[in-house]
Design a protein around this motif. Structure first.
Motif, short mmCIF file in Angstrom:
data_model
loop_
_atom_site.label_atom_id
_atom_site.label_comp_id
_atom_site.label_asym_id
_atom_site.label_seq_id
_atom_site.Cartn_x
_atom_site.Cartn_y
_atom_site.Cartn_z
N CYS A 17 5.96 4.15 7.03
CA CYS A 17 6.04 2.81 6.68
C CYS A 17 7.36 2.36 6.69
CB CYS A 17 5.16 2.39 5.57
SG CYS A 17 3.42 3.22 5.81
N ALA A 18 8.45 2.83 6.70
CA ALA A 18 9.82 2.60 6.21
C ALA A 18 10.69 2.84 7.64
CB ALA A 18 10.40 3.14 4.96
N SER B 118 13.03 -1.02 8.78
CA SER B 118 12.15 -2.23 8.02
C SER B 118 11.02 -1.53 7.20
CB SER B 118 11.87 -3.25 8.78
OG SER B 118 11.02 -2.62 9.89
N LEU B 119 10.53 -2.36 6.46
CA LEU B 119 9.27 -1.86 5.75
C LEU B 119 8.14 -2.47 6.10
CD1 LEU B 119 8.39 -0.09 3.17
CD2 LEU B 119 8.79 -2.00 1.60
N ASP B 120 7.20 -1.78 6.31
CA ASP B 120 5.98 -2.08 6.75
C ASP B 120 5.16 -2.22 5.55
OD1 ASP B 120 3.33 -2.73 7.57
OD2 ASP B 120 3.66 -1.67 9.63
N ALA B 121 4.80 -3.33 4.82
CA ALA B 121 4.18 -3.38 3.70
C ALA B 121 2.72 -3.02 3.89
CB ALA B 121 4.21 -4.78 3.00
N ALA C 248 2.23 0.49 3.94
CA ALA C 248 2.35 1.07 2.69
C ALA C 248 1.23 0.91 1.90
CB ALA C 248 3.80 0.47 2.07
N VAL C 249 0.49 -0.38 1.75
CA VAL C 249 -0.52 -0.36 1.00
C VAL C 249 -1.78 0.23 1.52
CG1 VAL C 249 -2.42 -2.11 0.61
CG2 VAL C 249 0.14 -2.88 0.27
N LEU D 193 13.92 -2.30 -1.17
CA LEU D 193 12.65 -2.29 -1.08
C LEU D 193 11.70 -1.24 -1.09
CD1 LEU D 193 12.68 -5.05 1.97
CD2 LEU D 193 11.95 -5.52 -0.45
N SER D 194 12.37 -0.08 -0.79
CA SER D 194 12.04 1.33 -0.76
C SER D 194 11.36 1.73 -2.46
CB SER D 194 12.46 2.17 -0.19
OG SER D 194 13.81 2.66 -1.12
N LEU E 107 7.77 0.73 -3.28
CA LEU E 107 7.09 1.39 -2.61
C LEU E 107 6.68 2.73 -3.45
CD1 LEU E 107 5.20 2.41 -0.01
CD2 LEU E 107 7.32 2.90 0.98
N SER F 116 4.72 2.45 -6.78
CA SER F 116 3.39 2.02 -6.28
C SER F 116 2.65 3.66 -5.95
CB SER F 116 3.18 1.23 -5.25
OG SER F 116 3.74 -0.20 -5.72
#
Length: 301
Positions: A155-156, A160-163, A166-167, A219-220, A223, A226
């Motif tokens: 996801c990272a 970039s981070l794919d939210a 990740a969710v 941003l990581s 993640l 969570s």
């Protein structure tokens, strides 16, 4: 009169003899209890202690090597096993270590099978673990578990981070972990202790690559928080302690700044660069990092 006195004297002497015999018997009993404490210990205290490591590449002890290639069997489980074996030896007990960790394992493959790396079990890792627990139902058994990192690793990717990724990955990890722990607890014996683990954040290493990398590193952390919160909540719901690896790696500590590779970087970034192999793009812990993870488990045992 003399006969009556004689009878009374004889009766008193008899009582004294019985009292002395009672005291002597009690003293012998207490002396025996003090001289042989091992005889009063439960049977399982004198038997072999077993350690079963479960999880993904971290449990398997996976590392890439500086000159290329990789190895398994050189990680936190092995570090922990050495300490437990030394403790068992000091207590004059046997020790047995089994590692079922499989690199690439997700919560889904742990449940259903299909770990992509060669592994020592024919079906799923969870089935093998349940069989092991049932076979050692009466034994003194420690189980460690790390799982869930591979649910969100992709996801990272690509800077970039794919939210959404990740969710979804975090939700799946939490749901599957609950099923995994249900089955482990159901198979566990009265002397089995299970300890879970949360995770460090390897994507903090992006900080070293420039301004865009600093954004990704920042941003990581939410993640990682969570995912770790989910793992901790599921563990707690099953009465399982969680080794706090995230705290040991100072995952949330963007201060103070410390020197790494000629620049000042946040403490959390420095620990990732020092305790993992991210300097060559490998998310796995190095020898130092694996020992830190082992110590986090020891704090919960």
């Amino acid at each position: 009169m003399r006969s009556s006195l004689s009878r009374r004297a004889s009766h008193r002497a008899s009582r004294r003899l019985r009292a002395a015999a009672t005291v002597g018997l009690l003293g012998a009993t207490l002396l025996g209890a003090g001289a042989s404490p091992a005889s009063a210990a439960p049977d399982h205290a004198r038997h072999t202690r077993y350690y079963l490591a479960l999880g993904d590449s971290l449990a398997a002890g996976y590392q890439t090597l500086p000159g290329g290639g990789s190895e398994v069997g050189h990680g936190y489980a092995q570090d922990l096993a050495r300490t437990l074996q030394a403790r068992a030896a000091a207590a004059h007990r046997g020790f047995s270590f089994t590692d079922l960790g499989c690199p690439g394992e997700t919560t889904g493959s742990m449940l259903g099978g299909g770990c992509p790396y060669p592994h020592p079990f024919p079906g799923s890792q969870l089935d093998a673990a349940v069989a092991f627990l049932k076979a050692h139902h009466k034994d003194d058994l420690l189980v460690t578990l790390d799982i869930g990192a591979n649910n969100v690793d992709g996801c990272a990717a690509g800077g970039s981070l794919d939210a959404a990724c990740a969710v979804k990955g975090i939700a799946t990890a939490g749901k599957d972990l609950s099923t995994i722990l249900d089955r482990l607890r159901a198979a566990a014996g009265p002397h089995t202790r299970i300890v879970g683990m949360n995770l460090y954040d390897p994507f903090l290493a992006a900080w070293m690559t420039g301004p865009q990398g600093k954004v990704l590193a920042g941003l990581s952390v939410p993640l990682a928080d969570s995912l770790n919160a989910t793992l901790g909540l599921v563990d707690a719901a099953h009465g399982i302690p969680t080794a706090d690896v995230a705290k040991a790696f100072s995952t949330n500590a963007f201060l103070p700044l410390v020197p790494v590779a000629g620049q000042q970087v946040p403490l959390n970034v420095a620990r990732i660069m020092s305790w993992t192999n991210m300097s060559r793009g490998d998310i796995h812990a190095n020898d130092t990092g694996y020992q830190v993870i082992a110590d986090a488990f020891l704090a919960k045992i």
